[in-house]
Design a protein around this motif. Structure first.
Motif, PDB file in Angstrom:
ATOM      1  N   HIS A  42     -20.557  27.796   5.521  1.00  0.00           N
ATOM      2  CA  HIS A  42     -19.342  28.466   6.004  1.00  0.00           C
ATOM      3  C   HIS A  42     -18.153  28.201   5.087  1.00  0.00           C
ATOM      4  N   SER A  43     -18.118  27.016   4.479  1.00  0.00           N
ATOM      5  CA  SER A  43     -16.957  26.691   3.638  1.00  0.00           C
ATOM      6  C   SER A  43     -16.914  27.563   2.380  1.00  0.00           C
ATOM      7  N   MET A  44     -18.033  28.240   2.075  1.00  0.00           N
ATOM      8  CA  MET A  44     -18.077  29.023   0.829  1.00  0.00           C
ATOM      9  C   MET A  44     -17.180  30.260   0.856  1.00  0.00           C
ATOM     10  N   THR A  45     -16.790  30.715   2.062  1.00  0.00           N
ATOM     11  CA  THR A  45     -15.919  31.901   2.105  1.00  0.00           C
ATOM     12  C   THR A  45     -14.500  31.576   1.648  1.00  0.00           C
ATOM     13  N   THR A  46     -14.159  30.280   1.657  1.00  0.00           N
ATOM     14  CA  THR A  46     -12.793  29.924   1.258  1.00  0.00           C
ATOM     15  C   THR A  46     -12.719  28.910   0.114  1.00  0.00           C
ATOM     16  N   VAL A  47     -13.657  27.965   0.066  1.00  0.00           N
ATOM     17  CA  VAL A  47     -13.617  26.945  -0.996  1.00  0.00           C
ATOM     18  C   VAL A  47     -14.555  27.381  -2.120  1.00  0.00           C
ATOM     19  N   THR A  48     -14.046  27.429  -3.349  1.00  0.00           N
ATOM     20  CA  THR A  48     -14.894  27.899  -4.452  1.00  0.00           C
ATOM     21  C   THR A  48     -15.048  26.848  -5.548  1.00  0.00           C
ATOM     22  N   ASP A  49     -14.770  25.605  -5.202  1.00  0.00           N
ATOM     23  CA  ASP A  49     -14.905  24.531  -6.177  1.00  0.00           C
ATOM     24  C   ASP A  49     -16.038  23.605  -5.706  1.00  0.00           C
ATOM     25  N   ALA A  50     -17.059  23.472  -6.552  1.00  0.00           N
ATOM     26  CA  ALA A  50     -18.266  22.736  -6.148  1.00  0.00           C
ATOM     27  C   ALA A  50     -17.954  21.273  -5.827  1.00  0.00           C
ATOM     28  N   ALA A  51     -17.145  20.642  -6.701  1.00  0.00           N
ATOM     29  CA  ALA A  51     -16.844  19.221  -6.495  1.00  0.00           C
ATOM     30  C   ALA A  51     -16.070  19.038  -5.195  1.00  0.00           C
ATOM     31  N   GLU A  52     -15.156  19.978  -4.928  1.00  0.00           N
ATOM     32  CA  GLU A  52     -14.362  19.880  -3.705  1.00  0.00           C
ATOM     33  C   GLU A  52     -15.268  19.999  -2.480  1.00  0.00           C
ATOM     34  N   ARG A  53     -16.251  20.924  -2.527  1.00  0.00           N
ATOM     35  CA  ARG A  53     -17.144  21.079  -1.380  1.00  0.00           C
ATOM     36  C   ARG A  53     -17.954  19.803  -1.149  1.00  0.00           C
ATOM     37  N   ARG A  54     -18.482  19.245  -2.246  1.00  0.00           N
ATOM     38  CA  ARG A  54     -19.265  18.006  -2.113  1.00  0.00           C
ATOM     39  C   ARG A  54     -18.417  16.898  -1.503  1.00  0.00           C
ATOM     40  N   LYS A  55     -17.192  16.794  -2.006  1.00  0.00           N
ATOM     41  CA  LYS A  55     -16.296  15.728  -1.537  1.00  0.00           C
ATOM     42  C   LYS A  55     -15.948  15.934  -0.055  1.00  0.00           C
ATOM     43  N   ASN A  56     -15.586  17.169   0.315  1.00  0.00           N
ATOM     44  CA  ASN A  56     -15.247  17.448   1.722  1.00  0.00           C
ATOM     45  C   ASN A  56     -16.426  17.187   2.647  1.00  0.00           C
ATOM     46  N   THR A  57     -17.613  17.597   2.187  1.00  0.00           N
ATOM     47  CA  THR A  57     -18.805  17.460   3.029  1.00  0.00           C
ATOM     48  C   THR A  57     -19.086  15.988   3.291  1.00  0.00           C
ATOM     49  N   MET A  58     -19.048  15.184   2.239  1.00  0.00           N
ATOM     50  CA  MET A  58     -19.285  13.749   2.389  1.00  0.00           C
ATOM     51  C   MET A  58     -18.171  13.106   3.214  1.00  0.00           C
ATOM     52  N   GLY A  59     -16.935  13.553   2.983  1.00  0.00           N
ATOM     53  CA  GLY A  59     -15.784  13.006   3.720  1.00  0.00           C
ATOM     54  C   GLY A  59     -15.954  13.211   5.218  1.00  0.00           C
ATOM     55  N   ILE A  60     -16.355  14.420   5.600  1.00  0.00           N
ATOM     56  CA  ILE A  60     -16.534  14.723   7.028  1.00  0.00           C
ATOM     57  C   ILE A  60     -17.695  13.901   7.597  1.00  0.00           C
ATOM     58  N   ALA A  61     -18.747  13.754   6.795  1.00  0.00           N
ATOM     59  CA  ALA A  61     -19.892  12.946   7.264  1.00  0.00           C
ATOM     60  C   ALA A  61     -19.422  11.518   7.534  1.00  0.00           C
ATOM     61  N   LEU A  62     -18.630  10.964   6.619  1.00  0.00           N
ATOM     62  CA  LEU A  62     -18.119   9.590   6.803  1.00  0.00           C
ATOM     63  C   LEU A  62     -17.233   9.496   8.035  1.00  0.00           C
ATOM     64  N   ASP A  63     -16.349  10.494   8.221  1.00  0.00           N
ATOM     65  CA  ASP A  63     -15.435  10.477   9.364  1.00  0.00           C
ATOM     66  C   ASP A  63     -16.220  10.436  10.674  1.00  0.00           C
ATOM     67  N   TRP A  64     -17.222  11.288  10.770  1.00  0.00           N
ATOM     68  CA  TRP A  64     -17.980  11.384  12.023  1.00  0.00           C
ATOM     69  C   TRP A  64     -18.800  10.124  12.272  1.00  0.00           C
ATOM     70  N   LEU A  65     -19.425   9.619  11.234  1.00  0.00           N
ATOM     71  CA  LEU A  65     -20.234   8.404  11.412  1.00  0.00           C
ATOM     72  C   LEU A  65     -19.319   7.237  11.787  1.00  0.00           C
ATOM     73  N   ALA A  66     -18.161   7.160  11.117  1.00  0.00           N
ATOM     74  CA  ALA A  66     -17.228   6.062  11.392  1.00  0.00           C
ATOM     75  C   ALA A  66     -16.712   6.134  12.825  1.00  0.00           C
ATOM     76  N   CYS A  67     -16.490   7.342  13.323  1.00  0.00           N
ATOM     77  CA  CYS A  67     -15.920   7.490  14.672  1.00  0.00           C
ATOM     78  C   CYS A  67     -16.961   7.361  15.763  1.00  0.00           C
ATOM     79  N   GLY A  68     -18.220   7.172  15.408  1.00  0.00           N
ATOM     80  CA  GLY A  68     -19.202   6.857  16.451  1.00  0.00           C
ATOM     81  C   GLY A  68     -20.340   7.844  16.607  1.00  0.00           C
ATOM     82  N   LEU A  69     -20.431   8.844  15.739  1.00  0.00           N
ATOM     83  CA  LEU A  69     -21.621   9.690  15.822  1.00  0.00           C
ATOM     84  C   LEU A  69     -22.826   8.831  15.471  1.00  0.00           C
ATOM     85  N   ASP A  70     -23.796   8.808  16.374  1.00  0.00           N
ATOM     86  CA  ASP A  70     -24.950   7.937  16.173  1.00  0.00           C
ATOM     87  C   ASP A  70     -26.160   8.787  15.800  1.00  0.00           C
ATOM     88  N   PRO A  71     -26.560   8.730  14.539  1.00  0.00           N
ATOM     89  CA  PRO A  71     -27.635   9.619  14.092  1.00  0.00           C
ATOM     90  C   PRO A  71     -28.993   9.300  14.726  1.00  0.00           C
TER      91      PRO A  71
END
Ligand code: ADP
Ligand code: TRP
Length: 321
Positions: A42-71
């Motif tokens: 979904h982020s591809m319709t607005t973000v067109t920088d590969a490094a930015e997408r990788r960084k955002n994706t990992m950032g969100i994963a860290l945020d959710w895991l840190a806040c208590g998402l239990d895989p």
């Protein structure tokens, strides 16, 4: 009862996202069978920088895991690790009338604002329908702005079932009206697009400055303030402090004697302490990105086990091999 929701990796999460979306999702884990994914396609319709997408994706994963998402409890994965969703998008899109697509406000709003729309933005509700239908989902907790997309998902599922025979579970949206709208630094709804956010994670000094910079009126500390309950810092403090502590601050403001500076200092301390444990966990995950990658891949495998069955049903029903 299966619950699913997607999180678009488009920037830094704020406390509005936390109280409005993350905390209810994390609490829902107790009820079991939760599917949460990072919507990188979904982020591809607005973000067109590969490094930015990788960084955002990992950032969100860290945020959710840190806040208590239990895989262990939830299935947590990156959307693009299960590319079958694109195949399903085609099957559903082939049954989606143009009239239905043209009524979608995600697309109408963007074009009305003069943003140049691409096909991906136009087709976005079909990808979202595929996200949901691919996993036999019953409940989709979303913000009010996404209700129409879940309605469209239901329309597409019903049409497919009608055309090719019973294939998809018909999902329902769960609109969280009970979650108050968290106000931002200027008193409007907190939103990335209004530049009035308090981030969940970030630099201590910068965040302290943001909170100490909340604009108040010019009444002196000694003056009683009968409207203390409407004070923005009091409202925000209620999110973080115990009811007793926040009532005490509200009361001291009401009767007079508490200065705005001291109130904002208290707000900062309570906010900062609220996320201390999460901050520590986030740093631990960030120091071990390989582990996070393993978590996401493991989640993708579990998601794919369901997706393969559903796409198999859809292929068979529609006469593909
Ligand atoms: P933003 O407005 O910052 O772009 P999003 O639209 O990406 O936020 O919202 C993601 C999720 O967070 C949604 O489920 C939405 O309902 C929730 N959310 C966002 N802002 C707030 C807020 N101020 N108060 C409560 N919930 C919010
Ligand atoms: N469109 C949602 C948003 O912008 C994110 C999303 C993508 C989603 N696919 C989904 C939400 C499927 C729920 C179900 O917030």
């Amino acid at each position: 009862m299966r619950t699913l929701t997607g999180i678009t990796p488009s920037g830094t999460l704020h406390i509005g996202n936390y109280f409005g979306a993350m905390r209810p999702a994390i609490d829902a884990q107790k009820r079991g069978d939760c599917f949460y994914f990072i919507a990188d396609y979904h982020s591809m319709t607005t973000v067109t920088d590969a490094a930015e997408r990788r960084k955002n994706t990992m950032g969100i994963a860290l945020d959710w895991l840190a806040c208590g998402l239990d895989p262990k409890n939830s299935v947590f994965w990156r959307q693009s690790d299960v590319p079958e969703v694109c195949e399903l998008m085609w099957m559903l899109g082939s049954l989606a009338p143009m009239g239905l697509m043209e009524r979608a406000h995600s697309y109408k709003d963007k074009t009305a604002k003069g943003i140049e729309a691409n096909f991906g933005l136009f087709a976005y509700p079909v990808l979202m329908a595929a996200d949901i239908l691919l996993y036999d989902v019953n409940r989709v907790p979303v913000g009010r702005d996404q209700k129409q997309h879940v309605e469209m998902t239901r329309d597409m599922a019903i049409k497919f079932n009608h055309t090719y025979g019973d294939t998809f579970v018909i999902p329902e949206s769960e609109i969280r009206d009970e979650v108050a709208v968290i106000p931002g630094l200027d008193g409007q709804k907190m939103s990335k697009s209004y530049g009035n956010t308090i981030e969940i994670f970030g630099d201590e000094k910068a965040l302290r400055k943001k909170i100490m910079g909340i604009v108040m009126d010019s009444r002196t500390p000694a003056e009683p303030k009968p409207d203390a309950d409407k004070n923005l810092a009091v409202q925000l403090l209620k999110l973080f402090a115990t009811p007793e502590v926040s009532a005490d601050y509200e009361n001291r403001l009401r009767v007079g004697g508490l200065g705005y500076g001291d109130l904002k200092k208290a707000l900062f301390e309570h906010y900062w302490n609220h996320f201390t444990a999460a901050r520590v966990r986030r740093a631990e995950f960030a120091a071990n990105l390989d582990h996070v990658e393993v978590v996401l891949r493991d989640g993708a495998e579990r998601a794919r086990a369901v997706a393969e069955q559903v796409i198999g049903r859809a292929r068979k029903a529609s006469g593909l091999r």
